[in-house]
Design a protein around this motif. Structure first.
Motif, PDB file in Angstrom:
ATOM      1  N   TYR A 211      -7.068   7.031   5.028  1.00 41.91           N
ATOM      2  CA  TYR A 211      -6.945   5.548   4.693  1.00 41.91           C
ATOM      3  C   TYR A 211      -7.446   5.049   6.381  1.00 41.91           C
ATOM      4  CZ  TYR A 211      -5.336   0.790   3.830  1.00 41.91           C
ATOM      5  OH  TYR A 211      -5.321  -0.561   3.874  1.00 41.91           O
TER       6      TYR A 211
ATOM      7  N   SER B 141      -4.803   7.373  -1.032  1.00 48.76           N
ATOM      8  CA  SER B 141      -3.666   6.539  -1.674  1.00 48.76           C
ATOM      9  C   SER B 141      -2.265   7.302  -1.780  1.00 48.76           C
ATOM     10  CB  SER B 141      -4.151   6.301  -2.833  1.00 48.76           C
ATOM     11  OG  SER B 141      -2.834   5.895  -4.069  1.00 48.76           O
TER      12      SER B 141
ATOM     13  N   ALA C 198       0.803  -1.244   0.005  1.00 51.08           N
ATOM     14  CA  ALA C 198       0.044   0.073  -0.063  1.00 51.08           C
ATOM     15  C   ALA C 198       0.857   1.154  -0.008  1.00 51.08           C
ATOM     16  CB  ALA C 198      -0.759  -0.034   1.223  1.00 51.08           C
TER      17      ALA C 198
ATOM     18  N   GLU D 232      -1.353   6.313 -10.679  1.00 50.69           N
ATOM     19  CA  GLU D 232      -1.911   7.174  -9.912  1.00 50.69           C
ATOM     20  C   GLU D 232      -1.016   8.665  -9.888  1.00 50.69           C
ATOM     21  OE1 GLU D 232      -2.537   5.692  -6.138  1.00 50.69           O
ATOM     22  OE2 GLU D 232      -4.445   4.938  -6.841  1.00 50.69           O
TER      23      GLU D 232
ATOM     24  N   SER E 266      -7.560  -1.229  -1.306  1.00 49.42           N
ATOM     25  CA  SER E 266      -6.231  -1.136  -1.610  1.00 49.42           C
ATOM     26  C   SER E 266      -6.494  -0.435  -3.004  1.00 49.42           C
ATOM     27  CB  SER E 266      -5.685  -2.303  -1.612  1.00 49.42           C
ATOM     28  OG  SER E 266      -6.253  -3.111  -2.336  1.00 49.42           O
ATOM     29  N   VAL E 267      -5.185  -0.246  -3.846  1.00 48.31           N
ATOM     30  CA  VAL E 267      -5.167   0.313  -4.972  1.00 48.31           C
ATOM     31  C   VAL E 267      -5.511  -0.524  -6.019  1.00 48.31           C
ATOM     32  CG1 VAL E 267      -4.016   1.733  -6.966  1.00 48.31           C
ATOM     33  CG2 VAL E 267      -3.522   1.944  -4.429  1.00 48.31           C
TER      34      VAL E 267
ATOM     35  N   TYR F 232      -2.272  10.618   3.705  1.00 50.56           N
ATOM     36  CA  TYR F 232      -2.533   9.272   3.384  1.00 50.56           C
ATOM     37  C   TYR F 232      -3.246   8.528   4.641  1.00 50.56           C
ATOM     38  CZ  TYR F 232      -1.798   4.239   2.625  1.00 50.56           C
ATOM     39  OH  TYR F 232      -1.949   2.969   2.773  1.00 50.56           O
TER      40      TYR F 232
ATOM     41  N   LYS G   3     -14.494   7.036  -2.615  1.00 51.12           N
ATOM     42  CA  LYS G   3     -13.036   7.134  -2.124  1.00 51.12           C
ATOM     43  C   LYS G   3     -12.668   8.522  -2.209  1.00 51.12           C
ATOM     44  CE  LYS G   3     -12.133   2.338  -2.500  1.00 51.12           C
ATOM     45  NZ  LYS G   3     -13.380   1.962  -3.283  1.00 51.12           N
TER      46      LYS G   3
ATOM     47  N   THR H 113      -6.974   3.926 -11.889  1.00 52.44           N
ATOM     48  CA  THR H 113      -7.119   2.963 -10.789  1.00 52.44           C
ATOM     49  C   THR H 113      -8.298   3.496 -10.187  1.00 52.44           C
ATOM     50  OG1 THR H 113      -5.914   4.555  -9.406  1.00 52.44           O
ATOM     51  CG2 THR H 113      -4.659   2.595 -10.575  1.00 52.44           C
TER      52      THR H 113
ATOM     53  N   TYR I 234      -8.734   4.949  -6.964  1.00 50.63           N
ATOM     54  CA  TYR I 234      -8.192   6.195  -6.351  1.00 50.63           C
ATOM     55  C   TYR I 234      -8.106   7.342  -7.544  1.00 50.63           C
ATOM     56  CZ  TYR I 234      -8.127   4.156  -1.892  1.00 50.63           C
ATOM     57  OH  TYR I 234      -8.450   3.669  -0.702  1.00 50.63           O
TER      58      TYR I 234
END
Lengths: 166, 257, 77
Positions: free
Chosen positions: B190, B121, A3, A10, B16-17, B186, B116, B33, B35
């Motif tokens: 998260y 992320s 993670a 991204e 998770s991604v 993050y 989200k 993705t 995110y």
């Protein structure tokens, strides 16, 4: 562990979207708003200054007017006072004059009455003398009865009274 | 217990991604993705918010949206830029403002159920933190020159060995900045979502349970409401911290001592 | 109940849990002192708040190292 590792897709999306957003907002969003905020601040400052100026000016005028008002009031008081004295003087004068006139009128009247009275007295004395002479003549001319006698005396007195009345 | 373990595993997988389709992202793959998808949604929302709102901003306030934008920009200008950079800060309003509003919208959008936060992320936050690191160092170098900027790490008036130690510490703390900046944002996003997710799992588990246990589901729901308020607060405060730290870093680079 | 999972998971839990104690105390002290200062000098509240957030960020960073470490340990087999 997985993670925590940044993923390439991204990174690309985050970077490009941020840069594009920065360009868009930096060009179209923030400058107009900050400009407007500055303008508003400037405007408020200006208006406040102007209001302050106006207030000071108003205060100054008010002060001036107050002074003028006080002056005018004093002036008016003086004028009224003067008028009052003048009127008082005039009144006194008029009263004095009137009194004087009345006095002179009265003395004149008394004078004339006395003169007339004297004249009337003199005339009466003369008439009484004449009458006495006439009465004496009449008595001598005719025999008088007792009744005639009384009537004569009464007439004489009435004559004298009427003369005296005039 | 088994059910909770399964649920948590699924939750963590969900958070998770992944690709938008729900697959694992392979190395070297260029896909959208999950995110990144919400990041783009936040991007669109931010742009729309400003494009619609800026037109309503006028000298005499007359609309709520306009006033909101005004307040936001004024806050960025006065409390973030000028407060930590001095009068020079006005120049950096667009940069700090973009960071603040983008992060804020990301955080807030993430709180809509099923959504989200784009900032949840590491990919996103690390990118921005590194970008900020590069930008504030560039600003410092531009203002003081490369040598002048480097010299500012060396404290004056102390013996050379101590100065060297301080300079080393300073450089290490500089290097750690992008890491802490990105991990902070993050981790907050998260972890917040993990906590919300776990309470949802509790709720579902208790509702599915038999008898009296069903009534017990009220507890996690009530807690969920409180946690939601907390997360809302965290979303705003983290956007603020991210932006204020950026402006403090830029301020430090501008006004070296 | 059967205990499953590796010791690294246990280590990860401790890394974050124990690592968060210090920063938690620190953050509490920062908050308390800031409130105290604000009450004493309300006109400084704005500047104090900014400084507080910077100090909070520094304290939090230490907790974050624990967080990162936890993730790293979780990945170990």
């Amino acid at each position: 562990m997985d993670a925590l590792i940044p993923k390439m897709p991204e990174i690309l999306v985050a970077l490009t979207s941020f840069l594009v957003l920065f360009v868009i907002l930096g060009k179209f969003a923030f400058p107009p708003v900050t400009k407007m905020l500055d303008e508003r601040a400037e405007k408020i400052r200006e208006s406040l200054e102007k209001a302050e100026e106006t207030r000071v000016e108003a205060e100054r005028l008010l002060e001036e007017y107050k002074v003028q008002m006080a002056e005018a009031r004093a002036e008016a008081g003086k004028v009224i006072e003067q008028g009052r004295t003048v009127a008082e003087n005039m009144k006194n004068e008029i009263i004095a004059k009137a009194r004087e006139e009345a006095e002179s009128e009265r003395t004149k009247a008394i004078e004339s009455i006395r003169a007339e009275k004297l004249a009337a007295m003199a005339e009466l004395q003369a008439s009484v003398a004449d009458l006495s002479v006439a009465v004496a003549g009449k008595i001598i001319g005719q025999q008088l009865s007792a009744a005639d006698h009384a009537a004569l005396i009464e007439r004489s007195i009435a004559e004298v009274g009427s003369l005296h009345e005039n | 217990m088994e059910m909770i373990g399964e649920g948590v595993k699924e939750l963590l997988h969900e958070l998770s991604v992944l690709t938008v389709a729900g697959h694992k992202v392979e190395a070297g793959q260029f896909v959208l993705t999950n995110y990144a998808f919400f990041l783009l949604i936040a991007f669109v929302v931010t742009v729309l918010f400003f494009m619609i709102g800026v037109r309503k901003v006028s000298l005499v306030p007359n609309s709520r949206l306009g006033s909101m934008i005004e307040m936001g920009v004024e806050f960025v200008r006065d409390s973030l830029c000028i407060e930590s950079m001095g009068p020079e800060g006005k120049k950096y309003v667009p940069f700090i403002g973009t960071i603040f509003f983008y992060v804020l919208f990301n955080n807030l959008i993430g709180l809509i159920p099923g959504f989200k936060p784009g900032t949840g992320s590491m990919g996103t936050t690390v990118t921005w933190a590194v970008l900020i690191f590069i930008v504030y160092n560039a600003i410092g170098i531009k203002k003081h020159g490369l040598w002048g900027y480097l010299k500012s790490f060396w404290p004056k008036g102390v013996a050379a060995p101590i100065a060297a130690f301080v300079a080393l510490l300073e450089i290490v703390s500089q290097m750690v900045r992008p890491l802490t900046l990105s991990v902070r944002l993050y981790a907050n996003m998260y972890a917040g979502h993990v906590v919300l997710g776990i309470f949802s799992i509790f709720t579902v588990m208790l509702i599915e349970a038999s008898g009296v246990m069903k009534i017990m589901a009220v507890l996690p729901i009530a807690l969920q409401v409180v946690l939601y308020a907390l997360e809302l607060f965290v979303a705003v405060i983290q956007a603020y911290i991210f932006a204020v730290l950026t402006s403090v870093y830029i301020g430090g680079a501008l006004n070296t001592h | 109940m059967e205990i499953t999972g590796s010791l690294s998971v246990l280590g990860a839990g401790f890394a974050f849990g124990v690592g968060a104690i210090g920063p938690a105390i620190g953050i509490g002290m920062i908050g308390a002192k800031t409130i105290e200062s604000m009450a004493r000098q309300p006109e400084m509240a704005g500047r104090l708040q900014t400084t507080m957030f910077i100090a909070l960020a520094l304290a939090e960073a230490i907790a974050l190292f624990g967080f990162v470490l936890a993730f790293v340990l979780m990945g170990q087999k």
